[in-house]
Design a protein around this motif. Structure first.
Motif, PDB file in Angstrom:
ATOM      1  N   PHE A   1       0.839  -1.207   0.000  1.00 16.29           N
ATOM      2  CA  PHE A   1       0.000   0.000   0.000  1.00 16.29           C
ATOM      3  C   PHE A   1       0.875   1.259   0.000  1.00 16.29           C
ATOM      4  O   PHE A   1       0.665   2.179  -0.787  1.00 16.29           O
ATOM      5  N   SER A   2       1.873   1.275   0.874  1.00 18.06           N
ATOM      6  CA  SER A   2       2.700   2.487   0.981  1.00 18.06           C
ATOM      7  C   SER A   2       3.604   2.659  -0.242  1.00 18.06           C
ATOM      8  O   SER A   2       3.866   3.790  -0.667  1.00 18.06           O
ATOM      9  N   LEU A   3       4.062   1.556  -0.833  1.00 15.34           N
ATOM     10  CA  LEU A   3       4.830   1.672  -2.079  1.00 15.34           C
ATOM     11  C   LEU A   3       3.956   2.285  -3.176  1.00 15.34           C
ATOM     12  O   LEU A   3       4.417   3.123  -3.961  1.00 15.34           O
TER      13      LEU A   3
ATOM     14  N   ALA B   1       1.068   7.786 -11.615  1.00 15.28           N
ATOM     15  CA  ALA B   1      -0.077   7.888 -10.705  1.00 15.28           C
ATOM     16  C   ALA B   1      -1.017   6.706 -10.900  1.00 15.28           C
ATOM     17  O   ALA B   1      -1.502   6.114  -9.931  1.00 15.28           O
ATOM     18  N   LEU B   2      -1.243   6.344 -12.153  1.00 14.43           N
ATOM     19  CA  LEU B   2      -2.120   5.212 -12.460  1.00 14.43           C
ATOM     20  C   LEU B   2      -1.525   3.905 -11.913  1.00 14.43           C
ATOM     21  O   LEU B   2      -2.223   3.097 -11.304  1.00 14.43           O
ATOM     22  N   CYS B   3      -0.214   3.720 -12.104  1.00 15.45           N
ATOM     23  CA  CYS B   3       0.454   2.502 -11.607  1.00 15.45           C
ATOM     24  C   CYS B   3       0.450   2.476 -10.076  1.00 15.45           C
ATOM     25  O   CYS B   3       0.203   1.431  -9.461  1.00 15.45           O
ATOM     26  N   GLY B   4       0.736   3.611  -9.461  1.00 22.52           N
ATOM     27  CA  GLY B   4       0.705   3.684  -7.997  1.00 22.52           C
ATOM     28  C   GLY B   4      -0.682   3.374  -7.481  1.00 22.52           C
ATOM     29  O   GLY B   4      -0.849   2.625  -6.511  1.00 22.52           O
ATOM     30  N   GLY B   5      -1.680   3.938  -8.148  1.00 24.71           N
ATOM     31  CA  GLY B   5      -3.058   3.676  -7.757  1.00 24.71           C
ATOM     32  C   GLY B   5      -3.394   2.195  -7.881  1.00 24.71           C
ATOM     33  O   GLY B   5      -4.029   1.617  -6.998  1.00 24.71           O
ATOM     34  N   ALA B   6      -2.934   1.576  -8.981  1.00 26.26           N
ATOM     35  CA  ALA B   6      -3.189   0.144  -9.182  1.00 26.26           C
ATOM     36  C   ALA B   6      -2.567  -0.678  -8.046  1.00 26.26           C
ATOM     37  O   ALA B   6      -3.168  -1.628  -7.544  1.00 26.26           O
ATOM     38  N   LEU B   7      -1.375  -0.263  -7.614  1.00 21.22           N
ATOM     39  CA  LEU B   7      -0.693  -0.963  -6.512  1.00 21.22           C
ATOM     40  C   LEU B   7      -1.489  -0.816  -5.208  1.00 21.22           C
ATOM     41  O   LEU B   7      -1.607  -1.768  -4.428  1.00 21.22           O
ATOM     42  N   ILE B   8      -2.038   0.373  -4.990  1.00 24.01           N
ATOM     43  CA  ILE B   8      -2.875   0.616  -3.807  1.00 24.01           C
ATOM     44  C   ILE B   8      -4.105  -0.296  -3.853  1.00 24.01           C
ATOM     45  O   ILE B   8      -4.471  -0.933  -2.858  1.00 24.01           O
ATOM     46  N   GLY B   9      -4.732  -0.373  -5.041  1.00 20.70           N
ATOM     47  CA  GLY B   9      -5.902  -1.230  -5.193  1.00 20.70           C
ATOM     48  C   GLY B   9      -5.577  -2.693  -4.957  1.00 20.70           C
ATOM     49  O   GLY B   9      -6.342  -3.426  -4.330  1.00 20.70           O
ATOM     50  N   LEU B  10      -4.388  -3.085  -5.423  1.00 21.27           N
ATOM     51  CA  LEU B  10      -3.926  -4.465  -5.238  1.00 21.27           C
ATOM     52  C   LEU B  10      -3.720  -4.774  -3.752  1.00 21.27           C
ATOM     53  O   LEU B  10      -4.117  -5.838  -3.263  1.00 21.27           O
ATOM     54  N   ALA B  11      -3.108  -3.838  -3.033  1.00 24.79           N
ATOM     55  CA  ALA B  11      -2.875  -4.019  -1.592  1.00 24.79           C
ATOM     56  C   ALA B  11      -4.207  -4.149  -0.854  1.00 24.79           C
ATOM     57  O   ALA B  11      -4.352  -4.981   0.055  1.00 24.79           O
TER      58      ALA B  11
END
Lengths: 160, 140
Positions: A14-16, B7-17
């Motif tokens: 999440f933080s990454l 931003a889109l990739c970071g957002g996707a990572l947040i959604g994945l988490a």
């Protein structure tokens, strides 16, 4: 133990994601909120990416009867748009605009060890604690009133 | 890479988490709710603490791999402002039962009208506050 490890991994990823997305730079966040000035629209893509991925993949997860490590899913059930929701969100937004920090990026920024991040997180945790105390008092007063006569029951919404 | 793509990739990572936490722990990835539960004495201390420590751990990785993501130091003027803002964020997110992650990401992913109302409200007061500080207050 396994549940804590899984949750810890989720916290790291999440933080990454927050860092990659540009959410951990307060100036960037304030730039996103600065609609009338030098607007930086990139953070809208963060929400788009997150909702796109989570909105679809959560449907697959919820086809299971239970999560992998717990006996049941714990999902929010509150649906009411009430004064408490709107007032709390309004206060949060003010603090967010003032600082450029929301809770996730704030915790992530603790890693920098800067006085700014430490100060903000200490105050944020104090604010959370303060609200918990207010709630406890209200609950105690409610129980007292209920013991002495009929009182309207006030349910506490589950976290989103 | 273009900031929009990042931003889109970071957002996707947040959604994945968030999906990861739902799959293994059956929980909604709302940071204020997770941390607020630690302060308020809710059940599930171990997984809550692990999530918050995981976030700090991810922050340490970022600090080593990409220190630029934290912006420039010394951006802020006064500790009074930071304390005031921190109190507002802590108190407000608990009062609203969620923040940018709980309402903005997880709630909107669920199609919750309650979360949409919360998100529109904190976006509006956030933008209003930035407007007041930057354009009327003269301070940056």
């Amino acid at each position: 133990m396994k549940a804590a490890v899984a949750s810890g991994v989720a916290g790291v990823v999440f933080s990454l994601g927050l860092g990659l997305a540009g959410m951990t730079d307060p100036a960037n966040v304030q730039g996103f909120l600065d609609f009338t000035g030098d607007w930086r629209p990139a953070l809208a893509f963060v929400m788009g990416g997150a909702i796109g991925v989570h909105g679809l993949s959560r449907l697959l997860v919820l086809r299971r009867r239970a999560p992998v490590l717990e006996p049941a899913f714990s999902l929010p059930t509150a649906a009411a748009v009430d004064a408490r929701l709107l007032a709390g969100s309004a206060l949060f937004g003010m603090g967010w605009g003032l600082s450029g920090y929301c809770p996730g990026p704030a915790f992530t920024s603790l890693a920098t060890g800067t006085v700014d991040a430490l100060t903000f997180v200490a105050a944020m945790v104090a604010g959370m604690w303060l609200f918990a105390q207010v709630e406890k008092r209200r609950a105690a007063a409610g129980a007292k009133a209920a013991a002495s006569g009929p009182a309207p029951v006030q349910g506490e919404p589950v976290d989103a | 890479m273009h900031p929009f793509v990042l931003a889109l990739c970071g957002g996707a990572l947040i959604g994945l988490a968030a999906t990861f936490l739902l799959l293994f722990n059956g929980r909604v990835a709302g940071v204020s709710g997770i941390a607020g539960g630690l302060v308020g004495g809710a059940e599930g201390r171990p997984w809550r603490l692990a999530f918050v420590l995981g976030m700090v751990g991810g922050g340490l990785l970022l600090k080593v791999l990409a220190p630029g993501v934290f912006g420039s130091e010394g951006l802020y003027r006064s500790p009074v402002l930071l304390v005031g803002a921190g109190l507002l964020v802590g108190y407000g997110t608990r009062m609203a039962n969620g923040c940018t992650s709980g309402h903005g990401v997880c709630g909107l992913s669920r199609g919750s009208v309650r979360s949409l109302a919360a998100t529109l409200t904190f976006m509006a007061t956030g933008a209003g506050t930035v407007f007041l500080v930057r354009h009327l207050g003269g301070a940056r």
